[in-house]
Design a protein around this motif. Structure first.
Motif, PDB file in Angstrom:
ATOM      1  N   SER A   5       0.863  -1.183   0.000  1.00 18.78           N
ATOM      2  CA  SER A   5       0.000   0.000   0.000  1.00 18.78           C
ATOM      3  C   SER A   5       0.892   1.223   0.000  1.00 18.78           C
ATOM      4  N   LEU A   8       1.763   5.369   0.101  1.00 18.16           N
ATOM      5  CA  LEU A   8       1.302   6.623   0.697  1.00 18.16           C
ATOM      6  C   LEU A   8       0.696   7.489  -0.399  1.00 18.16           C
ATOM      7  N   THR A   9      -0.569   7.849  -0.236  1.00 14.25           N
ATOM      8  CA  THR A   9      -1.233   8.662  -1.253  1.00 14.25           C
ATOM      9  C   THR A   9      -1.703  10.009  -0.719  1.00 14.25           C
ATOM     10  N   GLU A  10      -1.633  10.197   0.600  1.00 14.97           N
ATOM     11  CA  GLU A  10      -2.022  11.496   1.160  1.00 14.97           C
ATOM     12  C   GLU A  10      -1.416  11.669   2.537  1.00 14.97           C
ATOM     13  N   LYS A  13      -2.434  14.044   5.654  1.00 10.84           N
ATOM     14  CA  LYS A  13      -3.499  14.956   6.055  1.00 10.84           C
ATOM     15  C   LYS A  13      -2.907  16.208   6.702  1.00 10.84           C
ATOM     16  N   ALA A  62       4.023   5.972   8.685  1.00 11.65           N
ATOM     17  CA  ALA A  62       2.814   5.848   9.497  1.00 11.65           C
ATOM     18  C   ALA A  62       3.137   5.325  10.898  1.00 11.65           C
ATOM     19  N   ASP A  72      -1.385  10.306  13.134  1.00 13.37           N
ATOM     20  CA  ASP A  72      -2.131   9.429  12.211  1.00 13.37           C
ATOM     21  C   ASP A  72      -2.528  10.178  10.927  1.00 13.37           C
ATOM     22  N   CYS A  73      -1.557  10.801  10.308  1.00 14.43           N
ATOM     23  CA  CYS A  73      -1.833  11.652   9.142  1.00 14.43           C
ATOM     24  C   CYS A  73      -1.835  10.909   7.812  1.00 14.43           C
ATOM     25  N   GLN A  74      -1.265   9.715   7.781  1.00 16.64           N
ATOM     26  CA  GLN A  74      -1.027   9.067   6.493  1.00 16.64           C
ATOM     27  C   GLN A  74      -2.252   8.317   5.980  1.00 16.64           C
ATOM     28  N   VAL A  75      -2.439   8.410   4.676  1.00 15.65           N
ATOM     29  CA  VAL A  75      -3.465   7.637   3.982  1.00 15.65           C
ATOM     30  C   VAL A  75      -2.746   6.775   2.944  1.00 15.65           C
ATOM     31  N   PHE A  76      -3.052   5.483   2.945  1.00 17.21           N
ATOM     32  CA  PHE A  76      -2.425   4.554   2.017  1.00 17.21           C
ATOM     33  C   PHE A  76      -3.463   3.979   1.056  1.00 17.21           C
ATOM     34  N   THR A  77      -2.998   3.641  -0.138  1.00 12.41           N
ATOM     35  CA  THR A  77      -3.874   3.028  -1.138  1.00 12.41           C
ATOM     36  C   THR A  77      -3.190   1.779  -1.679  1.00 12.41           C
TER      37      THR A  77
END
Ligand code: SF4
Ligand code: SF4
Length: 98
Positions: free
Chosen positions: A13, A15-17, A19, A80, A86-91
């Motif tokens: 996965s 990192l795509t964002e 926050k 992360a 907890d700022c990371q968004v994964f795809t």
């Protein structure tokens, strides 16, 4: 189809964002990322995003981490694990490739 070294199915996965509204600009994620994916930026008094150095704390309203080379991410997840907010968004890789 992705696998680990022993052939076990595994999908990275990426990192795509990050926050920005939650980020406190602590720099922990930057220090553990080996892939030059992100950089620390600052918000100035005019609410503009500008480059900053680690020693410039007093001149800026706040600092935050910004992705600059998202394509470099290998999905190791280190950023992360060290982030206190907890700022990371994964795809998942398959979702990005689709
Ligand atoms: S998942 Fe790993 S490679 Fe990707 S941004 Fe985070 S620390 Fe860097
Ligand atoms: S570790 Fe989290 S809070 Fe700290 S700079 Fe990175 S994204 Fe922001």
């Amino acid at each position: 189809m992705f696998t680990t070294r022993d052939g076990t199915p595994w999908e990275p996965s990426y990192l795509t964002e990050i926050k920005g509204e939650k980020c406190i600009g602590c720099g922990r994620c930057y220090k553990v990322c080996a892939r030059d994916v992100m950089i620390l930026m600052a918000v100035n008094e005019d609410d503009e995003l500008v480059a900053c150095g680690e020693d410039d704390d007093e001149e800026f309203e706040r600092k935050l981490m910004v992705m600059t080379n998202p394509g470099n991410c290998i999905g190791c997840g280190a950023c992360a694990r060290v982030c206190p907010k907890d700022c990371q968004v994964f795809t998942d890789a398959s979702a990005i490739a689709a």
